[in-house]
Design an enzyme around this catalytic site. Sequence first.
Site, PDB file in Angstrom:
ATOM      1  N   ASP A  42      45.045  76.623  10.479  1.00  0.00           N
ATOM      2  CA  ASP A  42      43.806  76.713   9.694  1.00  0.00           C
ATOM      3  C   ASP A  42      42.708  75.992  10.463  1.00  0.00           C
ATOM      4  O   ASP A  42      42.982  75.074  11.238  1.00  0.00           O
ATOM      5  CB  ASP A  42      43.998  76.072   8.319  1.00  0.00           C
ATOM      6  CG  ASP A  42      42.974  76.573   7.296  1.00  0.00           C
ATOM      7  OD1 ASP A  42      43.358  77.369   6.421  1.00  0.00           O
ATOM      8  OD2 ASP A  42      41.794  76.180   7.388  1.00  0.00           O
ATOM      9  N   THR A  97      39.327  86.971   1.663  1.00  0.00           N
ATOM     10  CA  THR A  97      38.384  88.084   1.814  1.00  0.00           C
ATOM     11  C   THR A  97      37.458  88.062   0.592  1.00  0.00           C
ATOM     12  O   THR A  97      37.528  88.940  -0.258  1.00  0.00           O
ATOM     13  CB  THR A  97      39.121  89.448   1.901  1.00  0.00           C
ATOM     14  OG1 THR A  97      40.051  89.543   0.800  1.00  0.00           O
ATOM     15  CG2 THR A  97      39.868  89.601   3.198  1.00  0.00           C
ATOM     16  N   ARG A 166      50.751  85.535  -8.122  1.00  0.00           N
ATOM     17  CA  ARG A 166      49.783  85.042  -9.103  1.00  0.00           C
ATOM     18  C   ARG A 166      49.641  83.540  -8.904  1.00  0.00           C
ATOM     19  O   ARG A 166      50.638  82.844  -8.687  1.00  0.00           O
ATOM     20  CB  ARG A 166      50.294  85.259 -10.532  1.00  0.00           C
ATOM     21  CG  ARG A 166      50.472  86.693 -10.929  1.00  0.00           C
ATOM     22  CD  ARG A 166      51.421  86.780 -12.114  1.00  0.00           C
ATOM     23  NE  ARG A 166      52.748  86.274 -11.768  1.00  0.00           N
ATOM     24  CZ  ARG A 166      53.718  86.015 -12.642  1.00  0.00           C
ATOM     25  NH1 ARG A 166      53.509  86.187 -13.928  1.00  0.00           N
ATOM     26  NH2 ARG A 166      54.896  85.578 -12.249  1.00  0.00           N
ATOM     27  N   CYS A 280      40.690  86.916  -7.241  1.00  0.00           N
ATOM     28  CA  CYS A 280      41.222  88.238  -6.874  1.00  0.00           C
ATOM     29  C   CYS A 280      40.654  89.382  -7.707  1.00  0.00           C
ATOM     30  O   CYS A 280      39.915  90.214  -7.189  1.00  0.00           O
ATOM     31  CB  CYS A 280      42.741  88.234  -6.973  1.00  0.00           C
ATOM     32  SG  CYS A 280      43.495  87.187  -5.729  1.00  0.00           S
ATOM     33  N   LYS A 283      36.702  90.305  -7.608  1.00  0.00           N
ATOM     34  CA  LYS A 283      36.168  90.723  -6.301  1.00  0.00           C
ATOM     35  C   LYS A 283      36.932  91.920  -5.749  1.00  0.00           C
ATOM     36  O   LYS A 283      36.365  92.738  -5.027  1.00  0.00           O
ATOM     37  CB  LYS A 283      36.116  89.563  -5.311  1.00  0.00           C
ATOM     38  CG  LYS A 283      37.440  88.986  -4.874  1.00  0.00           C
ATOM     39  CD  LYS A 283      37.842  89.404  -3.476  1.00  0.00           C
ATOM     40  CE  LYS A 283      39.152  88.730  -3.109  1.00  0.00           C
ATOM     41  NZ  LYS A 283      39.914  89.388  -2.080  1.00  0.00           N
TER      42      LYS A 283
HETATM   43  C1  UDX Z   1      46.112  88.418  -9.761  1.00  0.00           C
HETATM   44  C2  UDX Z   1      47.304  89.395  -9.804  1.00  0.00           C
HETATM   45  O1  UDX Z   1      48.012  89.232 -11.043  1.00  0.00           O
HETATM   46  C3  UDX Z   1      48.225  89.154  -8.628  1.00  0.00           C
HETATM   47  O2  UDX Z   1      49.287  90.094  -8.636  1.00  0.00           O
HETATM   48  C4  UDX Z   1      47.409  89.280  -7.345  1.00  0.00           C
HETATM   49  O3  UDX Z   1      48.208  89.010  -6.223  1.00  0.00           O
HETATM   50  C5  UDX Z   1      46.219  88.333  -7.358  1.00  0.00           C
HETATM   51  O4  UDX Z   1      45.432  88.554  -8.521  1.00  0.00           O
HETATM   52  P1  UDX Z   1      45.773  85.848 -10.383  1.00  0.00           P
HETATM   53  O5  UDX Z   1      44.349  86.027  -9.974  1.00  0.00           O
HETATM   54  O6  UDX Z   1      46.507  84.640  -9.932  1.00  0.00           O
HETATM   55  O7  UDX Z   1      46.644  87.098  -9.907  1.00  0.00           O
HETATM   56  O8  UDX Z   1      45.778  85.821 -11.970  1.00  0.00           O
HETATM   57  P2  UDX Z   1      46.359  86.700 -13.158  1.00  0.00           P
HETATM   58  O9  UDX Z   1      47.509  86.020 -13.762  1.00  0.00           O
HETATM   59  O10 UDX Z   1      46.519  88.107 -12.787  1.00  0.00           O
HETATM   60  O11 UDX Z   1      45.135  86.572 -14.186  1.00  0.00           O
HETATM   61  C6  UDX Z   1      43.851  87.043 -13.820  1.00  0.00           C
HETATM   62  C7  UDX Z   1      42.858  86.795 -14.916  1.00  0.00           C
HETATM   63  O12 UDX Z   1      43.095  87.676 -16.005  1.00  0.00           O
HETATM   64  C8  UDX Z   1      42.863  85.387 -15.506  1.00  0.00           C
HETATM   65  O13 UDX Z   1      41.537  84.970 -15.668  1.00  0.00           O
HETATM   66  C9  UDX Z   1      43.545  85.574 -16.834  1.00  0.00           C
HETATM   67  O14 UDX Z   1      43.140  84.611 -17.776  1.00  0.00           O
HETATM   68  C10 UDX Z   1      43.098  86.962 -17.231  1.00  0.00           C
HETATM   69  N1  UDX Z   1      43.981  87.676 -18.162  1.00  0.00           N
HETATM   70  C11 UDX Z   1      45.252  87.973 -17.811  1.00  0.00           C
HETATM   71  C12 UDX Z   1      43.490  88.091 -19.397  1.00  0.00           C
HETATM   72  O15 UDX Z   1      42.321  87.845 -19.741  1.00  0.00           O
HETATM   73  N2  UDX Z   1      44.320  88.788 -20.232  1.00  0.00           N
HETATM   74  C13 UDX Z   1      45.597  89.098 -19.915  1.00  0.00           C
HETATM   75  O16 UDX Z   1      46.280  89.744 -20.720  1.00  0.00           O
HETATM   76  C14 UDX Z   1      46.083  88.672 -18.663  1.00  0.00           C
END
Ligand code: UDX
Length: 463
Positions: A42, A97, A166, A280, A283
């Site tokens: 890094d 990214t 996640r 994620c 964006k």
């Molecule tokens: C996400 C994808 O799940 C993962 O597979 C990918 O590799 C990266 O992006 P992450 O960003 O860690 O992972 O969070 P995630 O658990 O998916 O939740 C994303 C957002 O959605 C959070 O803000 C969460 O609070 C919200 N969410 C999730 C809801 O509002 N309702 C739901 O039912 C589920």
Amino acid sequence: QLIDPVKVRLSSVRISVIGCGYLGAVHAACMASLGHQVIGLDVDEAKVASLNSGVPPFYEPGFAELLDEQLAGGRLEFTTDPGRIAQAQIHFIAVGTPQLAGRYAADLSYVRAAVQTLIENVDTSKGPAVIAGKSTVPVGTARHIQDLCDESGNDLIVVWNPEFLREGFAVTDTVHPDRIVYGLPDDPDRAEVGRKVLDECYAELLATGIPRLLTNHPTAELVKVAANSFLATKISFINAMAQLCDATGGDVTQLAEAIGYDDRIGKKFLRAGVGFGGGCLPKDIRAFMARAGELGVDEALTFLREVDAINLRQRDKAVEMASNLLGGRFVGHKVAVLGAAFKPNSDDLRDSPALEVAQQIWSRGADLVITDPAAADALRSKLPNLNVVDTVAEAVAGADVVLLLTEWQEYRDLDPRELRALVRTPNIVDGRNVLDPQRWADAGWTYRGMGRLAGPAAARAQV
Ligand code: UDX
């Protein structure tokens, strides 16, 4: 093409991981735990020093223990010296990214820098090395990177190997993924070498029966953004239903449960509330729309604009709910916000719905206090103007309205009677629909959920 698990003799592979954020640092430690020799690279000296001393630069359950164990085992090290990656057989690209300022498209400058570093430092004189792309990139990037490598004269084989982890479950998701995807180069001989090298790397995981799919480059890149777009769409769908419930006296949590019994729909990712955020989902759907535009197929993804808009409206809705409870004015009122991270078990504030709601309320003149079990320190340095406190008791003392915006377990477990004694006016906005409306109403609170009324009596009253 779904391949049966291959039984490959587990041998140690020399691995480099370029970019040591949430994704890269966790990936590096997990690969070391599979018995490989791993070097994480890094450009951030502070991050590298912190990782080498066993202190994770971010909050991720289980990661500190894993990091300690792997550093002690001598198979894992972090460096800022690109020369150290020369002999690796696989180079994972795990740089960010992010969304470009003022645009929907992704910023690929970190990916470009990583590829340049590789081209300048790898030694393929004794045989080919594999670049395994983990970062989420616009479709077409892998082929472009393969071309750049070929032009450089290095024997580098690009495989796109998207990551689906996640935050909050990063370690588990890395060592127990639902599936592993290899986006292989078009040249069959190179594809075969790329497959073999990655099979060796993931041998232990594949032996447990995790499905492995072999695709070409664009399919693998699309798999990642398609998965995230689908998840985002599911959340916005249920939030749209929440708006209908609000308009009619329905309860979206019951609706989600009822439709979720249909296997084709499923219960997961149907939690209505202030919506999705993080580094994620938001964006990725925007970058996907931007890429579709460049490819001349923007109409195919127009629906994602609505997915984004529904999601952002939920934030405004939470602000309006709080405002209505205060008679339309924030000025002169104390507002307590529980939760700042974009989701529980994370200290990540990127595009956090909780934080945006808090900022909107603050900018409308409220005396706002915010707390979060993990993100408080990050919040203090990011937004020094906000009044950040460490405990729920401090946050809610004398409050006129409390908003629960990140569903940490300790907030779900709050006792409405105990909290009632601390606030000035017992108003609660449950921005994640995780509290029992009746229990809070019984304790004297005015409860507002997202697409949810305060208990069955209130629901009947609307009919
Ligand atoms: C996400 C994808 O799940 C993962 O597979 C990918 O590799 C990266 O992006 P992450 O960003 O860690 O992972 O969070 P995630 O658990 O998916 O939740 C994303 C957002 O959605 C959070 O803000 C969460 O609070 C919200 N969410 C999730 C809801 O509002 N309702 C739901 O039912 C589920």
